[in-house]
Design a protein around this motif. Structure first.
Motif, PDB file in Angstrom:
ATOM      1  N   ILE A   1     -20.879  -3.495  35.207  1.00  0.00           N
ATOM      2  CA  ILE A   1     -20.821  -4.577  36.177  1.00  0.00           C
ATOM      3  C   ILE A   1     -21.486  -5.746  35.708  1.00  0.00           C
ATOM      4  O   ILE A   1     -21.323  -6.894  35.943  1.00  0.00           O
TER       5      ILE A   1
ATOM      6  N   SER B   1     -11.801  -8.170  44.910  1.00  0.00           N
ATOM      7  CA  SER B   1     -11.035  -7.437  44.706  1.00  0.00           C
ATOM      8  C   SER B   1     -11.287  -6.501  43.546  1.00  0.00           C
ATOM      9  O   SER B   1     -11.385  -5.242  43.311  1.00  0.00           O
ATOM     10  N   ASP B   2     -11.642  -7.084  42.253  1.00  0.00           N
ATOM     11  CA  ASP B   2     -12.207  -6.728  41.202  1.00  0.00           C
ATOM     12  C   ASP B   2     -13.414  -5.796  41.385  1.00  0.00           C
ATOM     13  O   ASP B   2     -13.422  -4.664  40.763  1.00  0.00           O
ATOM     14  N   LEU B   3     -14.268  -6.293  42.073  1.00  0.00           N
ATOM     15  CA  LEU B   3     -15.416  -5.340  42.195  1.00  0.00           C
ATOM     16  C   LEU B   3     -15.250  -4.045  43.059  1.00  0.00           C
ATOM     17  O   LEU B   3     -15.591  -3.037  42.550  1.00  0.00           O
ATOM     18  N   TRP B   4     -14.239  -4.329  44.013  1.00  0.00           N
ATOM     19  CA  TRP B   4     -13.715  -2.896  44.719  1.00  0.00           C
ATOM     20  C   TRP B   4     -13.174  -1.925  43.772  1.00  0.00           C
ATOM     21  O   TRP B   4     -13.473  -0.684  43.851  1.00  0.00           O
ATOM     22  N   GLU B   5     -12.336  -2.540  42.819  1.00  0.00           N
ATOM     23  CA  GLU B   5     -11.722  -1.600  42.071  1.00  0.00           C
ATOM     24  C   GLU B   5     -12.583  -1.052  41.102  1.00  0.00           C
ATOM     25  O   GLU B   5     -12.394   0.231  40.729  1.00  0.00           O
ATOM     26  N   SER B   6     -13.552  -2.034  40.526  1.00  0.00           N
ATOM     27  CA  SER B   6     -14.458  -1.267  39.524  1.00  0.00           C
ATOM     28  C   SER B   6     -15.275  -0.162  40.230  1.00  0.00           C
ATOM     29  O   SER B   6     -15.571   1.046  39.634  1.00  0.00           O
TER      30      SER B   6
END
Lengths: 248, 118
Positions: free
Chosen positions: A50, A35-40
Motif C-alpha cells: 500500500i 474504494s481502492d484502499l478498502w479493496e486492498s
C-alpha cells in the motif's frame, strides 16, 4: 505498520493533494482512492505494498493536482514554494556565512546596512499595520480587506527585500557572535512565525476573501491572524533592539 | 517529452487491453483496484500500479473517449457495507485503439531500417 494504518497514510496524502482542487474533482478522487484502499485491505494487501503504491504515484498525484487546480491556487502554490526556496537558501547562507571583511573594516558599510535595515523594517511593518488593524476590527472598517492587502503588498515586498538583504549583510559582520546571541535567535523565530502567519493569511484564509471582504466584523480566525501578525512583528522589533545588549 | 495528440502511452494501452480481457471474461465494468490487479497479473509484476499513476491514466482515457465511467448505485455499497465504486468500461473507440496498436506493433518491425552487421 498495519495495512489499515498504511491505508490511513494513503488517505491522508490524498486529502492533502486534493485539498486545493475544485469540489467535484476532489470528492471523486478521494472516493475512488477510498474504494481502492478498502479493496486492498479486504484483499489482504500488505502495508508495504500500500505504501509503495502511494509513494510511486506521488509524482503523478502532484502533476495531476497542478493540472486541475485553479489559476489562483497554482500561483499561490508557485510563490509559496518559491518563497520557501528563497528562505531555505538564505538560511543555508546564514549557517555557512563567512565573516565579511567589508562589513568589519569599512567605516560606512555597517552603518549603511543598519540604516537600510531599519528603513526596510519600517516600510514592511508600516505597510502591514493598516491591514492588521482592519483584520482585528480596530480601524478602516469601511475599506475592503482585499483593497488594503493589494495596495500595501508591493511596498511591503520592497520593505521585506531591503530588510532581508541588509539583515544578511549585518549578520555577516560577525556570524559566530550573532548565531550564539539568544535575542537574535528569538528574533529569527519570531520572523519565521510572522512569515508563516502571513502565508497562512494570503494562501489559505484569503481564498474565501469574497465571503468577508467588506464585512465590518471578520471571522474569528481572520481576526486571530491580524492579532498574531501585530504580536509577532512587535516581538521581532523588540528582540532586534535587544540583540545589541545581550551577553557580549 | 510531450506526447503526440491522441497517442497512447504503454500504461494506457495496457489498461485498455486489460479492460478487453476482463470484458471477454464477462466483466464489462471494472473499478480501479480490479483493473490494477488485472494489470499486475498480465505484466507479471509484484506491485499493483500506483494510485496516482492509475487514476491519472484512467482519467486521461476517459477524457480521450476510450473509457466511460459511472458511480455505482449508492444502495449497492450501502448493502455491502463498503465504499462506493467508480465503474469504468471500455468504449468502441478504446477497443479500436487497442486493435490499431496491435496492427502497428505487427507492422513496425517491417518498417524498421535494417542495419548491416558486416
Amino acid at each position: 505498520m498495519s495495512p489499515r494504518a498504511a491505508a490511513g497514510v494513503a488517505r491522508w496524502w490524498t486529502r492533502v493533494y486534493t485539498a486545493v482542487l475544485p469540489g467535484h474533482l476532489r470528492d471523486a478522487r478521494r472516493a475512488e482512492v477510498e474504494s481502492d484502499l478498502w479493496e486492498s485491505v479486504s484483499d489482504g494487501a500488505p502495508s508495504r505494498h500500500i505504501l509503495a503504491r502511494l509513494a510511486l504515484g506521488i509524482g503523478d498525484d502532484l502533476t495531476w493536482s497542478l493540472t486541475f487546480m485553479d489559476t489562483t491556487t497554482r500561483n499561490t502554490a508557485g510563490w509559496s514554494l518559491g518563497s520557501l526556496a528563497v528562505f531555505a537558501m538564505a538560511w543555508l547562507w546564514l549557517s555557512q556565512a563567512p565573516q565579511s571583511a567589508v562589513m568589519r573594516e569599512s567605516a560606512w558599510a555597517f552603518p549603511v546596512a543598519l540604516v537600510n535595515h531599519l528603513v526596510g523594517l519600517v516600510l514592511l511593518v508600516g505597510m502591514r499595520l493598516p491591514l492588521d488593524l482592519r483584520l482585528m476590527g480596530w480601524a478602516f472598517a469601511g475599506v475592503p480587506v482585499s483593497q488594503l492587502a493589494n495596495r500595501a503588498a508591493p511596498f511591503a515586498l520592497v520593505g521585506a527585500i531591503v530588510t532581508g538583504v541588509s539583515g544578511m549583510a549585518l549578520f555577516s559582520a560577525d556570524p559566530a557572535r550573532m548565531a550564539s546571541n539568544p535575542w537574535f535567535l528569538f528574533k529569527i523565530a519570531a520572523l519565521a512565525a510572522a512569515l508563516v502567519n502571513a502565508w497562512f493569511f494570503h494562501a489559505v484564509l484569503a481564498r474565501r476573501i469574497h465571503e468577508w471582504d467588506t464585512a465590518a466584523s471578520l471571522p474569528v480566525i481572520v481576526q486571530a491572524s491580524g492579532h498574531a501578525s501585530i504580536l509577532l512583528w512587535t516581538l521581532l522589533i523588540v528582540a532586534g533592539r535587544l540583540v545589541a545588549f545581550a551577553g557580549n | 517529452m510531450r506526447r503526440k495528440t491522441g497517442a497512447l502511452v504503454p500504461l494506457e494501452l495496457a489498461i485498455c487491453s486489460a479492460a478487453l480481457a476482463l470484458r471477454d471474461r464477462g466483466v464489462g465494468q471494472f473499478h480501479g483496484y480490479l483493473i490494477a490487479k488485472e494489470l499486475k497479473d498480465t505484466s507479471n509484476t509484484k506491485l499493483l500500479t500506483a494510485y496516482g499513476t492509475l487514476y491519472r491514466a484512467l482519467g486521461r482515457l476517459e477524457q480521450m473517449g476510450l473509457m466511460t465511467s459511472a458511480w455505482e448505485d449508492p444502495q449497492i455499497p450501502a448493502d455491502a457495507n463498503r465504499p462506493r465504486r467508480r465503474l469504468y468500461a471500455i468504449t468502441p473507440d478504446g477497443q479500436m485503439a487497442v486493435a490499431n496498436a496491435a496492427r502497428e506493433s505487427v507492422a513496425a518491425p517491417l518498417a524498421t531500417p535494417r542495419v548491416s552487421t558486416t
